[in-house]
Motif scaffolding. Sequence first.
Motif, PDB file in Angstrom:
ATOM      1  N   ASN A  92       1.277   7.647   7.639  1.00 37.06           N
ATOM      2  CA  ASN A  92       1.867   6.471   7.013  1.00 37.06           C
ATOM      3  C   ASN A  92       1.030   5.238   7.343  1.00 37.06           C
ATOM      4  N   PRO A  93       0.669   4.439   6.347  1.00 35.98           N
ATOM      5  CA  PRO A  93      -0.198   3.272   6.590  1.00 35.98           C
ATOM      6  C   PRO A  93       0.371   2.283   7.598  1.00 35.98           C
ATOM      7  N   ALA A  94       1.699   2.176   7.677  1.00 35.86           N
ATOM      8  CA  ALA A  94       2.326   1.214   8.586  1.00 35.86           C
ATOM      9  C   ALA A  94       2.838   1.869   9.866  1.00 35.86           C
ATOM     10  N   GLY A  95       2.517   3.147  10.066  1.00 35.89           N
ATOM     11  CA  GLY A  95       2.958   3.844  11.268  1.00 35.89           C
ATOM     12  C   GLY A  95       4.008   4.897  10.964  1.00 35.89           C
ATOM     13  N   GLU A  96       4.086   5.895  11.796  1.00 36.88           N
ATOM     14  CA  GLU A  96       4.973   7.030  11.559  1.00 36.88           C
ATOM     15  C   GLU A  96       6.459   6.677  11.681  1.00 36.88           C
ATOM     16  N   SER A  97       6.773   5.531  12.248  1.00 29.84           N
ATOM     17  CA  SER A  97       8.175   5.129  12.344  1.00 29.84           C
ATOM     18  C   SER A  97       8.710   4.608  11.009  1.00 29.84           C
ATOM     19  N   VAL A 136      -5.062   2.167   6.346  1.00 28.99           N
ATOM     20  CA  VAL A 136      -4.107   1.745   7.367  1.00 28.99           C
ATOM     21  C   VAL A 136      -3.791   0.270   7.176  1.00 28.99           C
ATOM     22  N   SER A 137      -2.523  -0.096   7.282  1.00 30.38           N
ATOM     23  CA  SER A 137      -2.107  -1.485   7.131  1.00 30.38           C
ATOM     24  C   SER A 137      -2.395  -2.258   8.420  1.00 30.38           C
ATOM     25  N   ASP A 146      -2.347   2.875 -18.033  1.00 27.12           N
ATOM     26  CA  ASP A 146      -1.593   4.127 -18.172  1.00 27.12           C
ATOM     27  C   ASP A 146      -0.560   4.347 -17.078  1.00 27.12           C
ATOM     28  N   THR A 147      -0.657   3.585 -15.997  1.00 28.84           N
ATOM     29  CA  THR A 147       0.236   3.878 -14.886  1.00 28.84           C
ATOM     30  C   THR A 147       0.576   2.624 -14.093  1.00 28.84           C
ATOM     31  N   TYR A 148       1.768   2.647 -13.500  1.00 30.94           N
ATOM     32  CA  TYR A 148       2.204   1.573 -12.610  1.00 30.94           C
ATOM     33  C   TYR A 148       2.796   2.255 -11.381  1.00 30.94           C
ATOM     34  N   GLN A 149       2.125   2.124 -10.255  1.00 29.37           N
ATOM     35  CA  GLN A 149       2.561   2.805  -9.045  1.00 29.37           C
ATOM     36  C   GLN A 149       2.842   1.803  -7.926  1.00 29.37           C
ATOM     37  N   VAL A 150       3.875   2.091  -7.160  1.00 26.92           N
ATOM     38  CA  VAL A 150       4.252   1.245  -6.029  1.00 26.92           C
ATOM     39  C   VAL A 150       4.413   2.117  -4.786  1.00 26.92           C
ATOM     40  N   ARG A 151       3.991   1.598  -3.652  1.00 30.20           N
ATOM     41  CA  ARG A 151       4.304   2.216  -2.369  1.00 30.20           C
ATOM     42  C   ARG A 151       4.812   1.121  -1.442  1.00 30.20           C
ATOM     43  N   GLN A 152       6.077   1.227  -1.058  1.00 25.06           N
ATOM     44  CA  GLN A 152       6.599   0.342  -0.027  1.00 25.06           C
ATOM     45  C   GLN A 152       6.311   1.019   1.291  1.00 25.06           C
ATOM     46  N   ILE A 153       5.524   0.383   2.147  1.00 27.24           N
ATOM     47  CA  ILE A 153       5.041   1.048   3.351  1.00 27.24           C
ATOM     48  C   ILE A 153       5.810   0.675   4.612  1.00 27.24           C
ATOM     49  N   ARG A 154       6.652  -0.348   4.548  1.00 27.96           N
ATOM     50  CA  ARG A 154       7.456  -0.709   5.725  1.00 27.96           C
ATOM     51  C   ARG A 154       8.718  -1.447   5.294  1.00 27.96           C
ATOM     52  N   GLY A 155       9.702  -1.463   6.203  1.00 29.26           N
ATOM     53  CA  GLY A 155      10.903  -2.269   6.026  1.00 29.26           C
ATOM     54  C   GLY A 155      11.927  -1.762   5.035  1.00 29.26           C
ATOM     55  N   SER A 156      11.850  -0.495   4.615  1.00 28.84           N
ATOM     56  CA  SER A 156      12.763  -0.004   3.572  1.00 28.84           C
ATOM     57  C   SER A 156      14.218   0.083   4.036  1.00 28.84           C
ATOM     58  N   LYS A 157      14.450   0.088   5.336  1.00 26.04           N
ATOM     59  CA  LYS A 157      15.850   0.122   5.797  1.00 26.04           C
ATOM     60  C   LYS A 157      16.507  -1.257   5.708  1.00 26.04           C
ATOM     61  N   PHE A 158      15.696  -2.278   5.439  1.00 28.43           N
ATOM     62  CA  PHE A 158      16.236  -3.637   5.310  1.00 28.43           C
ATOM     63  C   PHE A 158      16.147  -4.190   3.885  1.00 28.43           C
ATOM     64  N   TYR A 168       7.440 -11.344   2.711  1.00 29.71           N
ATOM     65  CA  TYR A 168       6.650 -10.119   2.607  1.00 29.71           C
ATOM     66  C   TYR A 168       5.453 -10.324   1.695  1.00 29.71           C
ATOM     67  N   GLN A 169       4.454  -9.476   1.884  1.00 31.72           N
ATOM     68  CA  GLN A 169       3.256  -9.507   1.044  1.00 31.72           C
ATOM     69  C   GLN A 169       3.221  -8.288   0.132  1.00 31.72           C
ATOM     70  N   ILE A 170       2.695  -8.490  -1.074  1.00 32.39           N
ATOM     71  CA  ILE A 170       2.450  -7.403  -2.021  1.00 32.39           C
ATOM     72  C   ILE A 170       0.954  -7.354  -2.280  1.00 32.39           C
ATOM     73  N   HIS A 171       0.327  -6.233  -1.985  1.00 34.55           N
ATOM     74  CA  HIS A 171      -1.105  -6.073  -2.200  1.00 34.55           C
ATOM     75  C   HIS A 171      -1.333  -5.338  -3.525  1.00 34.55           C
ATOM     76  N   TYR A 172      -1.951  -6.031  -4.464  1.00 31.99           N
ATOM     77  CA  TYR A 172      -2.181  -5.491  -5.802  1.00 31.99           C
ATOM     78  C   TYR A 172      -3.604  -4.989  -5.974  1.00 31.99           C
ATOM     79  N   SER A 173      -3.737  -3.888  -6.704  1.00 30.12           N
ATOM     80  CA  SER A 173      -5.031  -3.402  -7.152  1.00 30.12           C
ATOM     81  C   SER A 173      -4.908  -3.072  -8.641  1.00 30.12           C
TER      82      SER A 173
END
Length: 211
Positions: free
Chosen positions: A44-49, A73-74, A88-100, A182-187
């Motif tokens: 996990n980019p933000a750590g296994e926790s 790695v974040s 053709d595609t729109y993809q998102v990965r939330q890498i931290r804080g999903s419990k909040f 929070y920050q959103i990193h776009y590519s």
Amino acid sequence: MIRASFLRSSMIGLVVPLFFFLASCASGGSVHKPEQPKGEILPNPAGESEVVINEEGDEVKITTLDPQSFQAVSKDSAEYFRVYITSDTYQVRQIRGSKFIKRKVDKGGDALISEELVKYNKINFTDDGIILVILNGNTGAVETIRFNTRVPRINDLAKIIQNDVTRWSMEHSEEKPVVTKYQIHYSIKLENKSGTTRDGVKEQLKKEVRK
């Protein structure tokens, strides 16, 4: 007579399942397609926790098949989301804080953002940007949206990113939000699907590319 009737019933009982089995084989119903390779699972980019959530709200793993921008790695604790967009595609990965905090699923809005890139598919080009979002500490409403440290080189792509962020709707685990920044990193990836050479579109993009 009873025995003959019994034999006929037994034969029918065998023939009917055999018929459907053969029909299934003929139609390909019993043929198992090989599973597509899923790639090697990465940390996990933000750590296994932390858990990783995709654009459909599902918990996923980062793999070697994901875009490169998802795999790194974040290094910034304020980075919560990574977004990868093509026509053709729109993809998102939330890498931290999903419990909040979580982004509400919006497939229709995602598709519309991807469609906006179609007219720019005249060159092979990758751009990126980092958006900082600040929320109201009491209501969770958006107070500030601005670029932070990294701005796309093409003005129109910067506008697309800004428009994308404003349509996002967030869910909070508490009535008073725990996460207020929070920050959103776009590519963003453009692909030359028009057959036009790079020199042929250079003048068209000259005014759009930041110096």
